[in-house]
Structures are given as structure tokens and as C-alpha cells.
Write an enzyme that holds these catalytic residues in place. Structure first.
Site, PDB file in Angstrom:
ATOM      1  N   HIS A 131       1.210  -0.880   0.227  1.00 15.64           N
ATOM      2  CA  HIS A 131      -0.016   0.114  -0.092  1.00 15.64           C
ATOM      3  C   HIS A 131       0.816   1.523  -0.201  1.00 15.64           C
ATOM      4  CE1 HIS A 131      -2.071   3.152   2.299  1.00 15.64           C
ATOM      5  NE2 HIS A 131      -3.471   2.988   1.708  1.00 15.64           N
ATOM      6  N   HIS A 177       1.838  11.309  -2.716  1.00 16.32           N
ATOM      7  CA  HIS A 177       0.800  10.907  -1.879  1.00 16.32           C
ATOM      8  C   HIS A 177       0.012  11.839  -1.571  1.00 16.32           C
ATOM      9  CE1 HIS A 177      -1.130   9.139   2.391  1.00 16.32           C
ATOM     10  NE2 HIS A 177      -2.457   8.490   1.201  1.00 16.32           N
TER      11      HIS A 177
END
Length: 600
Positions: A131, A177
Site C-alpha cells: 500500500h 501521496h
């Protein structure tokens, strides 16, 4: 060449010194009755076990049907080489036999080769999944880099996640991110590292799950870069929509793209004709301004946690900018790269779990949504995963990159249980343990009860108490190696450590249990000689978690851990190597254990 010879000499010296130290220490301990009985049985009551008798022990007691005398020769010479001529001719003494049992090469707890059938569709396999694979630390402020991607691939991770965003750099695309303070890394750097390390650990496919926030022009640019860098390694599906996923076997040494496909819009050409360069910049500007309200509040830590909940984190990898930019043109080449299509991210979970009879897809749910859905739609989830792929990712509140218990997904057939590989702890130990199975190739064939089509009455329900299928008996005999791998004062300043071993069974709720040995005080070479029994209702999903600690007045000190898939255990006496907190194997620390299985 000289350096290699010197290195071999040093390695040999280290092994001999370690062997002699362990041999001297073991002489002080009384061997377990189980070990003595096995030795005397195969040595025919003699004081020494011959080579032929040792082979008989390996074949009959250990169940290593492929073992030969030739396999044993090298290690027998190493062990007997430190003894006098008479003992070398006679065979192994009892203490040498114990040292032999502690050798990983012959007596490890798991098979080292791929042995599952790899010809079924991808939906029939659990996949080692990362992830936000590019993050080096927490989810909010850490650096983005290709280094954690490289480390993951070297450990056997097969599913890598990249978050793609527009950038002013030479790539035009950055991996970062989004809506956080993390520092980006170039897309090109990530793709080149993936190409270099994709198949160093396993030759089964690497799947790239893309969280795509790109304009159509940048999607075309991604396509250009991916095809240029990966070349023949890149998998192109034969049709736009698959009716069944290909098998891991058919995808060996290939990189597979998975993301939500862009939508096609009827008016896009007229809008783009107004000026492609200006429109490209305008789209990026609109994207930035449109996200401004969702930026992290960096002043208040509590706000950070609140903003990461799934209500605000709807974009996790299934979001595509084309969903809300009707003026943009679809990139046809990009569309044709996508082999595993992401499903819709809106609507009720029940609606999203409805399987299409004609095409297959991948759906992503947060751990929180999966837990909620499993309470009322558990059987629907299992039915969905029989043909489609379910990806489960950590909830947004896990800013420190912690992980959840992976069985939450595995129990319901979720193939991609996505983990933060930098989030070291018990949950990650379980993940690492699970994927030590099947030779560590990163793909595990799911249990048959999760893939077969049954009547509603026969469907698997992990919450239901099932009859016991097997009983696993685990013996913990002794431990070695701490004196070699740890400093003399690492555990206690003025005395040897006080070791004990925790033996836990982790699986479906009814199978979970924790046990532990007694504490052996002031001893670098603890001998516990204890046996534990674990009744198993679903052994196919069970993991044996083993952890050694040093007993202290305050918090007990960590001294090593490992996790082993129960369904893959080699029975008999086994040398179980322990690992550090990050999952790296210690050089010398190991336990001598025994595994026995009673099937009902």
C-alpha cells in the site's frame, strides 16, 4: 578471485566457530527425551548414527522423501570434520545429531520451492500486496522514494501501488501521496527500479495498481514511458474487458497494469481543439484548485487524523480525474494497457459487490468498510472474490503507517490485502509469514472452499464455529544463537537473559489462541522441552506465530520472531530461524522444534 576465496574462508571459520560454541554449550544441557528416543531408534540402540541410518531418519521420520546420501554428504563432512577419526568413521554422536537438526538447509520448517498449481485465474490467489509502496515512513510527511519499492520487490511483494499526479518536472508526472506534505519522487525513477528488481525474488507477475490523478495527455505520457521502460515486460490484454483473469503461470516475468479505466466523452475533441498546450495547463490548474479545500491541515495533528478518514479519502487508487473532467479526451493507448479494471468507487457496498457475469474487475475497500460489510454481506464478498479481485487497504487514520490484521481480508477471499511494508509490527509479521508459503513466490492458491461455487447452505462462513479438522502439536525444545547475534549486555547488564517463548495460533476467530513456555533464567542456551496442542477448524488459513522474549521487571525485551503457515509446515524435528522486528532473518538465532499433525 582472491577476495572470494578469503570470504569463503571467513564464512567457513564463522560456521566452525559457531558450531563448536553451540556444541560445547549443548553438552551442558540434557537432551530432550523425544530427541534421544528418535536417535536411539534409528541408530539401532548404538552410540553413533551411521550415514545410512541418518538417511533413514530423514526419509521416515522427517518425511523428506527426496533426500539422498549425496545431499547429506557435505553437511556430514562439516559436522564430522570437527571430531576425531574414530567418530567420523562411526557416524554422528547424539550431540552431533542435535547440531544436525539445527541446520536450516536440511531441516527448515517450510518447503523452499513453488508447489501450488499456478494455472488458475488470478482471482484464485492471495497476492503479496503493498500500500502506497513509495512511502519511506508515515502517510503525511515522509519522503517518497523508489527505495521502499525496491525493498518490497526484493522481499517478494508482487503488487506495487503508485499514486500518479501532474508535475512541473521533466516527467510531467510525479509519484506522491496527494494532499499531504510528503515529498515526491519521479515516475521514471520508480518505473526503472521496478523493471530492474521486479523478478529478482520471484518470476511471477508484478501488478502495478495506479491511483490515477492525470489528465488525458499525461495518461498518454505515462503510456509512452511505461512502454519505453518495460518494453516486452509489459502485458497487453487481448481485449478491452476480460471475462476471466489470466493465470500467474501465463503472466510470468510480466508487468500488469491495474487501475480504473478512463471514460470516453463525446464533446472532448471540440474542447481540446481550442489549444492543446493551454488546455493541458488549464486542466492541471483546475485540478489543483479543485483539491485546495481537501489539503491537509498541517497546524493541528488531530485535524490530520480526521481528514484521513475514508469519507475524505474517497480517491484511494480507484479515483480517476476523468471521472470529473468531462472536457478531457480519453487516451486510447493508456486504456489498452489496463488489464485489471478497477470497479466503481461509489454506491452501496452491496451494489459494488454485485458480480458482472460477463466481465471481471477489481474492487477496493478500506479495512473499515470491509469489516462493516462482512457483518451483513460476508457471503456476498466471498462470492465476489471467486471471480473478481478484492483489494483491502488500511483505513485513513493510520497516519503512522500501521497495519490491520490481514485475516480480516483473507477470511473473505480478498486477494490483495494491501499493507504498509514500512509499518513493522505483529500485523506485518503475519503478512510476511503467510507469504513464506509456496516458496516465497508472492502468490498463494486460495483454499478450495473460497473458490468453489456452492449452494447457499454450504458456503463458507468464517464467523461460524466449525468442527475441528486437525490438531497441531508443537514442541519447543531449545534455542541457540543469541550469544552470536547479540551483545553480551544487550538483554541484562550483569547476568545472562531469562528467555521464554510465546507460541500463538492466528486464523479464523475460533482458532486463535496464545500459549507460552516457562521462563528459563540466566541462560544463553534455554532448554524448555514443552509441548502445546492447537485444535484447528480452518487450518488452511492458520498461522503459527512464534516470539521469544527476555523476561524483565518492566517491559520484556524482544529476542526474535517468526510466523509460519500451518498448512505448509514440514512435520518432524525442525530448525526454525527467527527474525528481527523488520522481518530480517538473524544469522544464528533459531529454535529446535517439532511439528506433528493429527487429522480427523
Amino acid at each position: 578471485m582472491v577476495k572470494k576465496k578469503e570470504m569463503k574462508k571467513e564464512i567457513y571459520k564463522y560456521k566452525v566457530l559457531n558450531f563448536l560454541t553451540r556444541k560445547f554449550e549443548l553438552k551442558k544441557q540434557e537432551p530432550s527425551l523425544d530427541i534421544k528416543e528418535a536417535f536411539h531408534m534409528f541408530a539401532k540402540g548404538g552410540e553413533y548414527m551411521s550415514n545410512d541410518q541418518l538417511l533413514g531418519f530423514m526419509l521416515e521420520h522427517q518425511g523428506d522423501k527426496n533426500c539422498t546420501l549425496m545431499d547429506l554428504e557435505v553437511v556430514l563432512l562439516q559436522i564430522a570434520g570437527n571430531s576425531n577419526t574414530t567418530s567420523r568413521e562411526q557416524g554422528l554422536s547424539l550431540m552431533e545429531f542435535i547440531n544436525f537438526l539445527l541446520l536450516d538447509d536440511f531441516n527448515g520448517p517450510l518447503k523452499t520451492e513453488v508447489h501450488h498449481d499456478m494455472r488458475a485465474p488470478l482471482s484464485h490467489y492471495f497476492m503479496y500486496t503493498g500500500h502506497n509502496s513509495y512511502l519511506t515512513g508515515n502517510q503525511l510527511t515522509s519522503d517518497c522514494s523508489d527505495k521502499p519499492i525496491i525493498e518490497a520487490l526484493q522481499q517478494g511483494v508482487r503488487v506495487i501501488e503508485l499514486d500518479l499526479w501532474p508535475s512541473s518536472n521533466e516527467d510531467g508526472i510525479k509519484v506522491v501521496h496527494g494532499r499531504t506534505l510528503t515529498t515526491p519522487v519521479l515516475l521514471t525513477k520508480c518505473l526503472e527500479s521496478i523493471k530492474k528488481y521486479a523478478f529478482v525474488k520471484s518470476d511471477f507477475p508484478v501488478i502495478l495498481t495506479l491511483e490515477d490523478h492525470l489528465t488525458s495527455k499525461l495518461q498518454a505520457k505515462f503510456t509512452e514511458k511505461a512502454t519505453q521502460i518495460f518494453g516486452d515486460m509489459l502485458y497487453y490484454p487481448k481485449t478491452d474487458y476480460l471475462t476471466e483473469f489470466p493465470s500467474p503461470e501465463s503472466l510470468k516475468n510480466l508487468v500488469v497494469i491495474s487501475t480504473k479505466p478512463p471514460k470516453e466523452y463525446a464533446h472532448s475533441n471540440s474542447v481540446m481543439d481550442k489549444g492543446s498546450n493551454n488546455n493541458h495547463m488549464q486542466n492541471e490548474s483546475e485540478l489543483s484548485s479543485g483539491e485546495e479545500e481537501e489539503l491537509w491541515n498541517v497546524e493541528l495533528p488531530d485535524s490530520m487524523a480526521q481528514l484521513t478518514t475514508e469519507e475524505n479519502n474517497v480517491s484511494d487508487e480507484d479515483t480517476n480525474i476523468c471521472d470529473f473532467k468531462p472536457s478531457q479526451q480519453n487516451a486510447p493507448e493508456y486504456k489498452h494497457l489496463i488489464a485489471i479494471h478497477g470497479g466503481k468507487s461509489k454506491g452501496s457496498v452491496k451494489d459494488r459487490l454485485k458480480a458482472d457475469s460477463e466481465v471481471v474487475k477489481r474492487l477496493s475497500l478500506s479495512e473499515k468498510k470491509l469489516k462493516s460489510a462482512s457483518e451483513s454481506h460476508g457471503k456476498d464478498i466471498i462470492r465476489f472474490t471467486q471471480k473478481n479481485i478484492l483489494r483491502v487497504y488500511p483505513k485513513g487514520e493510520r497516519i503512522k503507517s500501521t497495519n490491520f490484521r490481514p485475516h480480516l481480508g483473507w477470511m473473505y477471499g480478498a486477494q490483495m490485502v494491501a499493507f504498509n511494508m514500512q509499518g513493522h509490527g505483529k500485523s506485518l509479521w503475519l503478512m510476511q509469514g503467510m507469504f513464506r508459503a509456496n516458496g516465497g513466490c508472492g502468490y498463494l492458491r486460495k483454499p478450495e472452499f473460497l473458490t468453489r461455487t456452492n449452494s447457499h447452505e454450504d458456503e463458507f462462513d468464517p464467523r461460524r464455529t466449525l468442527p475441528v479438522k486437525q490438531t497441531l502439536r508443537v514442541n519447543v525444545y531449545l534455542g541457540v544463537g543469541w550469544r552470536s547475534d547479540f551483545g553480551a549486555t544487550h538483554f541484562d547488564l550483569f547476568s545472562p537473559p531469562d528467555f521464554y517463548t510465546k507460541v500463538c495460533l492466528v486464523g479464523v476467530p475460533t482458532d486463535c489462541v496464545k500459549k507460552r513456555t516457562r521462563v528459563i533464567k540466566d541462560n544463553w542456551l534455554p532448554v524448555w522441552d514443552e509441548e502445546f496442542e492447537f485444535p484447528l477448524t480452518v487450518p488452511e488459513l492458520a498461522l503459527l506465530r512464534i516470539e521469544v522474549k527476555d523476561k524483565d521487571k518492566g517491559k520484556d525485551d524482544f529476542a526474535g520472531q517468526t510466523c509460519l503457515p500451518v498448512s505448509e509446515l514440514r512435520l518432524g524435528f525442525r530448525s526454525v530461524a527467527l527474525h528481527d522486528r523488520k522481518g530480517k532473518k538473524f544469522k544464528s538465532v533459531k529454535l529446535l522444534m517439532r511439528f506433528q499433525l493429527e487429522i480427523f
